[in-house]
Design a protein around this motif. Structure first.
Motif, PDB file in Angstrom:
ATOM      1  N   LYS A   1       0.805  -1.224   0.000  1.00  0.00           N
ATOM      2  CA  LYS A   1       0.000   0.000   0.000  1.00  0.00           C
ATOM      3  C   LYS A   1       0.835   1.269   0.000  1.00  0.00           C
ATOM      4  CE  LYS A   1      -3.021  -0.922  -0.860  1.00  0.00           C
ATOM      5  NZ  LYS A   1      -3.191  -1.490  -2.240  1.00  0.00           N
TER       6      LYS A   1
ATOM      7  N   TYR B   1      -8.091  -1.262   1.395  1.00  0.00           N
ATOM      8  CA  TYR B   1      -7.833  -2.447   0.573  1.00  0.00           C
ATOM      9  C   TYR B   1      -7.848  -3.740   1.378  1.00  0.00           C
ATOM     10  CZ  TYR B   1      -6.611   0.177  -3.652  1.00  0.00           C
ATOM     11  OH  TYR B   1      -6.651   0.981  -4.762  1.00  0.00           O
TER      12      TYR B   1
ATOM     13  N   ASN C   1      -3.456   0.704  -9.624  1.00  0.00           N
ATOM     14  CA  ASN C   1      -4.148   0.421  -8.354  1.00  0.00           C
ATOM     15  C   ASN C   1      -4.516   1.672  -7.572  1.00  0.00           C
ATOM     16  OD1 ASN C   1      -3.788  -2.244  -9.027  1.00  0.00           O
ATOM     17  ND2 ASN C   1      -2.139  -2.614  -7.571  1.00  0.00           N
TER      18      ASN C   1
ATOM     19  N   LYS D   1      -7.080   3.834  -6.065  1.00  0.00           N
ATOM     20  CA  LYS D   1      -8.485   3.726  -5.682  1.00  0.00           C
ATOM     21  C   LYS D   1      -8.793   4.833  -4.676  1.00  0.00           C
ATOM     22  CE  LYS D   1     -11.769   0.340  -3.760  1.00  0.00           C
ATOM     23  NZ  LYS D   1     -11.888  -1.010  -3.167  1.00  0.00           N
TER      24      LYS D   1
END
Length: 373
Positions: free
Chosen positions: A56, A152, A253, A255
């Motif tokens: 992350k 996530y 990725n 988001k």
């Protein structure tokens, strides 16, 4: 205090930044960025990279750069040895590289690029990688990292709390729901992946934290700061003597919408700062170090940065359009790069998701997608 002339900072630079010698074993007394002139005169393209892919922390976008570099040059990537029902892109989320969790080296080859998830360990990394390997890490502003982790991974220690605002409750009583010594995704996760010692997790001893940060300072030649991603990549390009095309990217990725149960109250950031003090120490240390590295480059750094950002915007526009056969985007030669072409195939690889990309490289290197040996 930093001085205007980068050469006047050489004593500070040599103190802060260490590297592996390009032609031999590690030399902790040699600076990566000891002078702008020395860096720019380096002609040899560096191909042995160990990238610590932190969960992350925009690490999939960064990993894509290393995978494209490896694919283009047929470099051997360290790949996970995992059953087909597990993630084929993760060596381990809880331990470092071992003989049991990575695929063996094909005959006549050596590992050249390490960029899949694994916990850092100096001895383990050095055992499998060449002596001239450059270590590169990545860190993200800790509260932003926390939000992304919640969004996530949805850790149970937070979302099992039967309340409408579980995040704030968790932050108010962190040690009630998460032991300081129990590793998880919301307990100083970045520090865990950089392998901070377990006793520091327990004591949060400031001297111990500083000692370990100095150790990381000697072992990592560059730590990418997510909030200064482009700046970090320009530094990386110069350190590795790569081309501008090698560091082009399209965000992966990303988001933005938060999970509905993620809500915060005023004061939550300060509470998290007290809980995640290892992550904050790690981030602040390498954020400050990056500033010194940038300053050491002199004015040409910002000229290259502006050029790179404009180029990247045009490349994104080109890549967004529907593919047209045999149409490429031509980049003229500049102070920073020879002329090159960007084809729709390049766009496809910049946009390629992590797992399909790892599977393609696995097929190229070993001839199979899943571990069957």
């Amino acid at each position: 205090m930093l001085k205007e002339n980068p050469e006047d900072n050489s004593h500070l630079i040599n103190t802060l930044f260490k590297r592996h010698d390009a032609d031999g074993p590690n030399d902790s007394k040699t600076s990566v960025f000891s002078s702008n002139q020395k860096l720019l005169q380096t002609k040899k393209e560096r191909r042995h990279i160990a990238f610590l892919k932190v969960h992350k922390a925009a690490s999939s976008t960064a990993q894509n750069i290393f995978l494209r570099f490896a694919l283009k040059r047929d470099l051997l990537v360290v790949l996970p040895f995992v059953p087909k029902f597990l993630y084929p892109n993760v060596i381990s989320s809880w331990e470092t590289v071992t003989d049991k969790n990575i695929l063996p080296v094909p005959r006549g080859r050596v590992y050249e690029i390490l960029c899949c998830h694994a916990v850092y360990n100096k001895d383990a990394f050095e055992r499998i990688m060449p002596a001239d390997t450059i270590n590169i890490g990545i860190v993200r502003e800790p509260f932003e990292h926390f939000k992304s982790t919640l969004n996530y991974i949805k850790p149970r220690e937070v979302f099992n709390l039967n309340i409408s605002d579980p995040v704030s409750l968790f932050l108010q009583k962190s040690t009630t729901y998460q032991s300081r010594t129990k590793m998880g995704f919301v307990n100083n996760r970045m520090a865990f992946e950089f392998n901070f010692p377990a006793d520091i997790f327990k004591t949060r001893d400031k001297t111990g934290i500083e000692t370990y940060l100095q150790k990381l300072d000697r072992e990592f030649q560059l730590v990418i700061i997510v909030e200064m991603f482009d700046e970090s990549l320009i530094l990386m390009r110069r350190l590795l003597n790569w081309g501008i095309k090698d560091i082009l990217y399209i965000k992966l990725n990303a988001k933005k919408k938060l999970f509905e149960r993620i809500t915060f109250k005023p004061g939550d950031v300060l509470l998290y700062k007290k809980w995640a003090e290892l992550d904050y120490a790690l981030y602040h240390f390498f954020f400050r170090r990056l500033q010194v590295q940038i300053h050491a480059q002199g004015g040409t750094f910002y000229e290259e940065l502006l050029y790179y950002r404009s180029l990247r915007q045009d490349i994104e526009i080109f890549c967004e359009k529907k593919p047209i056969p045999n149409v490429t985007y031509h980049v003229s030669n500049s102070r920073w790069s020879d002329a090159f072409e960007v084809a729709k195939e390049d766009c496809a690889y910049m946009e390629k998701k992590e797992i399909p990309f790892i599977k393609e490289i696995r097929m190229q290197q070993y001839g199979f997608y899943n571990d069957t040996i």
